[in-house]
Design a protein around this motif. Structure first.
Motif, mmCIF file in Angstrom:
data_model
loop_
_atom_site.group_PDB
_atom_site.id
_atom_site.type_symbol
_atom_site.label_atom_id
_atom_site.label_comp_id
_atom_site.label_asym_id
_atom_site.label_seq_id
_atom_site.Cartn_x
_atom_site.Cartn_y
_atom_site.Cartn_z
ATOM 1 N N HIS A 288 1.062 -1.567 0.461
ATOM 2 C CA HIS A 288 0.243 0.038 -0.255
ATOM 3 C C HIS A 288 1.035 1.157 0.064
ATOM 4 O O HIS A 288 0.684 2.203 -0.747
ATOM 5 C CB HIS A 288 -1.034 -0.053 1.127
ATOM 6 C CG HIS A 288 -1.438 1.188 1.239
ATOM 7 N ND1 HIS A 288 -1.965 1.822 2.371
ATOM 8 C CD2 HIS A 288 -1.653 2.176 0.516
ATOM 9 C CE1 HIS A 288 -2.655 2.479 3.252
ATOM 10 N NE2 HIS A 288 -2.755 3.445 1.692
ATOM 11 N N PRO A 289 1.938 1.580 0.900
ATOM 12 C CA PRO A 289 2.486 2.735 1.065
ATOM 13 C C PRO A 289 3.611 2.980 0.176
ATOM 14 O O PRO A 289 4.028 3.455 -0.817
ATOM 15 C CB PRO A 289 3.544 2.990 2.629
ATOM 16 C CG PRO A 289 3.607 1.611 2.621
ATOM 17 C CD PRO A 289 1.651 0.743 2.114
ATOM 18 N N VAL A 290 4.075 1.819 -0.502
ATOM 19 C CA VAL A 290 5.117 2.095 -1.789
ATOM 20 C C VAL A 290 5.128 1.731 -2.857
ATOM 21 O O VAL A 290 4.948 3.194 -3.747
ATOM 22 C CB VAL A 290 5.778 -0.076 -1.674
ATOM 23 C CG1 VAL A 290 6.432 0.153 -3.377
ATOM 24 C CG2 VAL A 290 6.671 -0.040 -0.530
ATOM 25 N N SER A 291 3.452 1.101 -3.266
ATOM 26 C CA SER A 291 2.737 1.851 -4.531
ATOM 27 C C SER A 291 1.837 3.465 -4.044
ATOM 28 O O SER A 291 2.589 4.231 -5.693
ATOM 29 C CB SER A 291 1.250 1.307 -4.444
ATOM 30 O OG SER A 291 0.096 1.304 -3.456
ATOM 31 N N HIS A 292 2.122 4.262 -2.903
ATOM 32 C CA HIS A 292 1.820 5.769 -3.160
ATOM 33 C C HIS A 292 3.128 6.096 -3.453
ATOM 34 O O HIS A 292 3.622 7.428 -4.642
ATOM 35 C CB HIS A 292 1.379 6.155 -1.501
ATOM 36 C CG HIS A 292 0.495 6.102 -1.132
ATOM 37 N ND1 HIS A 292 -1.272 7.037 -2.111
ATOM 38 C CD2 HIS A 292 -0.787 4.974 -0.622
ATOM 39 C CE1 HIS A 292 -1.911 5.842 -2.045
ATOM 40 N NE2 HIS A 292 -2.280 5.019 -0.929
ATOM 41 N N ILE A 293 4.187 5.754 -3.157
ATOM 42 C CA ILE A 293 5.675 6.711 -3.421
ATOM 43 C C ILE A 293 6.150 6.313 -4.420
ATOM 44 O O ILE A 293 6.835 7.524 -4.839
ATOM 45 C CB ILE A 293 6.473 6.113 -2.135
ATOM 46 C CG1 ILE A 293 7.861 6.831 -2.136
ATOM 47 C CG2 ILE A 293 6.952 5.325 -2.436
ATOM 48 C CD1 ILE A 293 8.859 7.107 -1.034
ATOM 49 N N ARG A 294 6.139 5.075 -5.068
ATOM 50 C CA ARG A 294 5.962 5.237 -6.417
ATOM 51 C C ARG A 294 5.202 5.644 -7.539
ATOM 52 O O ARG A 294 5.491 5.565 -8.906
ATOM 53 C CB ARG A 294 6.609 3.946 -6.915
ATOM 54 C CG ARG A 294 7.606 3.022 -5.788
ATOM 55 C CD ARG A 294 8.519 1.820 -6.085
ATOM 56 N NE ARG A 294 8.566 1.599 -7.001
ATOM 57 C CZ ARG A 294 9.766 1.814 -8.155
ATOM 58 N NH1 ARG A 294 11.077 2.198 -6.927
ATOM 59 N NH2 ARG A 294 10.203 1.405 -9.269
ATOM 60 N N ALA A 295 4.305 6.264 -7.464
ATOM 61 C CA ALA A 295 3.613 6.335 -8.518
ATOM 62 C C ALA A 295 3.544 7.872 -8.772
ATOM 63 O O ALA A 295 4.188 8.530 -8.239
ATOM 64 C CB ALA A 295 1.621 6.811 -7.909
ATOM 65 N N THR A 296 2.810 8.231 -10.201
ATOM 66 C CA THR A 296 3.411 9.639 -10.355
ATOM 67 C C THR A 296 2.491 10.618 -10.281
ATOM 68 O O THR A 296 1.098 10.371 -9.739
ATOM 69 C CB THR A 296 2.751 9.479 -12.531
ATOM 70 O OG1 THR A 296 4.020 8.139 -13.163
ATOM 71 C CG2 THR A 296 3.166 10.499 -12.850
ATOM 72 N N PRO A 297 2.700 11.483 -9.235
ATOM 73 C CA PRO A 297 2.355 12.797 -8.758
ATOM 74 C C PRO A 297 1.179 13.116 -9.366
ATOM 75 O O PRO A 297 1.146 14.483 -10.165
ATOM 76 C CB PRO A 297 2.804 13.137 -7.772
ATOM 77 C CG PRO A 297 4.076 13.315 -8.881
ATOM 78 C CD PRO A 297 4.670 12.027 -9.266
ATOM 79 N N THR A 298 0.112 12.627 -9.900
ATOM 80 C CA THR A 298 -0.762 12.965 -10.742
ATOM 81 C C THR A 298 -1.976 12.973 -10.299
ATOM 82 O O THR A 298 -2.878 11.950 -9.263
ATOM 83 C CB THR A 298 -0.666 12.239 -12.336
ATOM 84 O OG1 THR A 298 -1.167 11.154 -12.072
ATOM 85 C CG2 THR A 298 -0.031 12.607 -13.013
ATOM 86 N N VAL A 299 -3.925 13.451 -10.315
ATOM 87 C CA VAL A 299 -4.757 13.315 -9.283
ATOM 88 C C VAL A 299 -5.362 11.866 -10.109
ATOM 89 O O VAL A 299 -6.330 11.343 -9.070
ATOM 90 C CB VAL A 299 -5.738 14.452 -9.635
ATOM 91 C CG1 VAL A 299 -6.952 13.872 -9.481
ATOM 92 C CG2 VAL A 299 -5.275 15.676 -8.957
ATOM 93 N N SER A 300 -5.416 11.426 -11.335
ATOM 94 C CA SER A 300 -5.746 10.272 -11.829
ATOM 95 C C SER A 300 -4.588 9.351 -10.710
ATOM 96 O O SER A 300 -5.787 7.803 -10.756
ATOM 97 C CB SER A 300 -4.899 10.077 -13.098
ATOM 98 O OG SER A 300 -3.805 9.747 -13.247
ATOM 99 N N HIS A 301 -3.557 9.118 -10.559
ATOM 100 C CA HIS A 301 -3.352 8.170 -9.809
ATOM 101 C C HIS A 301 -3.662 7.779 -8.402
ATOM 102 O O HIS A 301 -3.107 7.207 -7.589
ATOM 103 C CB HIS A 301 -1.182 8.250 -9.781
ATOM 104 C CG HIS A 301 -1.240 7.917 -11.121
ATOM 105 N ND1 HIS A 301 0.135 7.749 -11.876
ATOM 106 C CD2 HIS A 301 -1.397 7.359 -12.021
ATOM 107 C CE1 HIS A 301 0.819 7.617 -12.893
ATOM 108 N NE2 HIS A 301 -0.578 7.228 -13.506
ATOM 109 N N VAL A 302 -3.940 9.175 -7.812
ATOM 110 C CA VAL A 302 -4.023 9.127 -6.642
ATOM 111 C C VAL A 302 -5.071 8.364 -6.656
ATOM 112 O O VAL A 302 -5.681 8.028 -5.336
ATOM 113 C CB VAL A 302 -4.510 10.186 -5.826
ATOM 114 C CG1 VAL A 302 -4.857 11.267 -4.329
ATOM 115 C CG2 VAL A 302 -3.027 11.386 -5.582
#
Length: 372
Positions: free
Chosen positions: A264-278
């Motif tokens: 869960h947290p790993v996917s957050h930190i590695r995701a591109t910081p866009t609203v769609s990814h959030v």
């Protein structure tokens, strides 16, 4: 139950408090918080708004659990039952109350920034680890107690001293569960080191905290393997189909909210910081955890209601899970039966079983033996 009795009942207080908390958070969100959220396409913002409404409902439910059951549970006499109730109440209340601020802070503090990631880990994910481990411990405990009670009923009928839960050391599933938990912890730790490495730049304290995060999250996620293996070995021995079914559902929910502590947290930190990814990550991880904790809350509700009402008593200590009461009960049953042979006019001992437990509704974790 007529309308006046319902209004005076704890169920009505639970519903009213939930709606009050939900209304307050929804009004706060759409009247104030939404003005400061990062902008995005209308469709994505609508998805985040829907998530906020769902999180607001769980926040209201958390307020209801906090006040309605908290007051009643702390009034109980000191006992293992009180400890169990307060631990479960604390864990479930935290999960419900934390969803809304957790989701909102994810939108303000993007985890791709290492310092933001540390704040989110220590502020939300570590308390979530603790709450998950509490649920694991007490679910495992009640499974053992449920099996112990079923075995004691058989002892009363057949005078058998065989204990299926004490096989040779190498075949004891409890030691196997510990070993599997250690293997799972090591696997998650290796995964974290390679997939979520410490930031190459930054202060040394940040790298130190990063290593601690690896260890804490890996231990919590690794415990899911131990719990799953233990439950797999105990649930088939439970006394009836309904108990086994509910135990399986609760076990799956607890394993899920525990095993995703690392990804869960790993996917957050590695995701591109866009609203769609959030939005995708919020519905993927938080949405599934909403479902899991909601199911657990459904099964905890009856237990907490019985305990808070003083209708759930325990004549035997929770130490029966370790088998300490087995011999006493066996001896008592034998002497009672012998006595009944000496006095034919006197009926045999009867067993009254209450059907409530933490996470396993209708299981036999409360056993009262009495002479009639």
């Amino acid at each position: 139950m007529d309308i006046k009795e319902f209004i005076r009942s704890r169920n009505f207080a639970l519903i009213a408090t939930t709606l009050a908390g939900f209304t307050f958070i929804v009004g706060l969100h759409f009247g104030y918080v939404v003005k400061f959220l990062p902008p995005g396409p209308p469709s994505l913002m609508a998805g985040l708004a829907a998530e906020a409404v769902l999180e607001s409902f769980f926040f209201g439910l958390g307020v209801a659990f906090l006040f309605i059951y908290g007051y009643a549970l702390f009034k109980l006499e000191r006992s293992p039952l009180k400890t169990r109730c307060i631990a479960i109440w604390t864990a479930m209340t935290y999960f419900f109350l934390s969803w809304y601020p957790h989701g909102i802070i994810h939108q303000f503090l993007r985890p791709t920034d290492p310092k933001n990631y540390v704040v989110l880990e220590m502020g939300f994910h570590w308390p979530g680890c603790a709450a998950s481990l509490v649920l694991c411990f007490y679910q495992f405990d009640v499974l053992l107690i449920s099996y112990s009670m079923a075995k004691m009923k058989k002892q009363l009928r057949g005078w058998t001293d065989a204990d299926e839960l004490i096989p040779p050391f190498y075949a004891d599933f409890r030691y196997q569960a510990v070993a599997l938990g250690l293997v799972g912890t090591a696997g998650w730790l290796i995964f974290s080191i390679f997939v979520n490495p410490a930031p190459p730049f930054g202060p040394s304290w940040l790298k130190g905290i990063w290593a601690v995060i690896w260890c804490v999250d890996s231990v919590a996620a690794g415990s899911s393997f131990s719990f799953a293996w233990a439950a797999y070995n105990i649930i088939p021995r439970l006394p009836n189909l309904l108990t086994r079914r509910i135990a399986t559902i609760c076990t799956v929910c607890i394993v899920w909210i525990t095993i995703i502590i690392v990804p869960h947290p790993v996917s957050h930190i590695r995701a591109t910081p866009t609203v769609s990814h959030v939005l995708a990550l919020e519905f993927c991880w938080h949405g599934s955890m909403f479902i899991a904790t909601g199911i657990l809350a459904f099964y905890q509700y009856r237990f907490l209601d019985l305990a808070a009402s003083g209708r759930l008593g325990m004549m035997m200590s929770m130490r029966t899970a370790k088998g300490t009461a087995s011999t006493e009960l066996h001896t008592r049953s034998r002497s009672s039966t012998d006595d009944s042979h000496m006095h034919p006019s006197r009926p045999e001992s009867t067993i009254a079983v209450s059907s409530s437990s933490v996470g396993v509704a209708n299981s036999t974790d409360v056993l009262v033996v009495e002479q009639v």
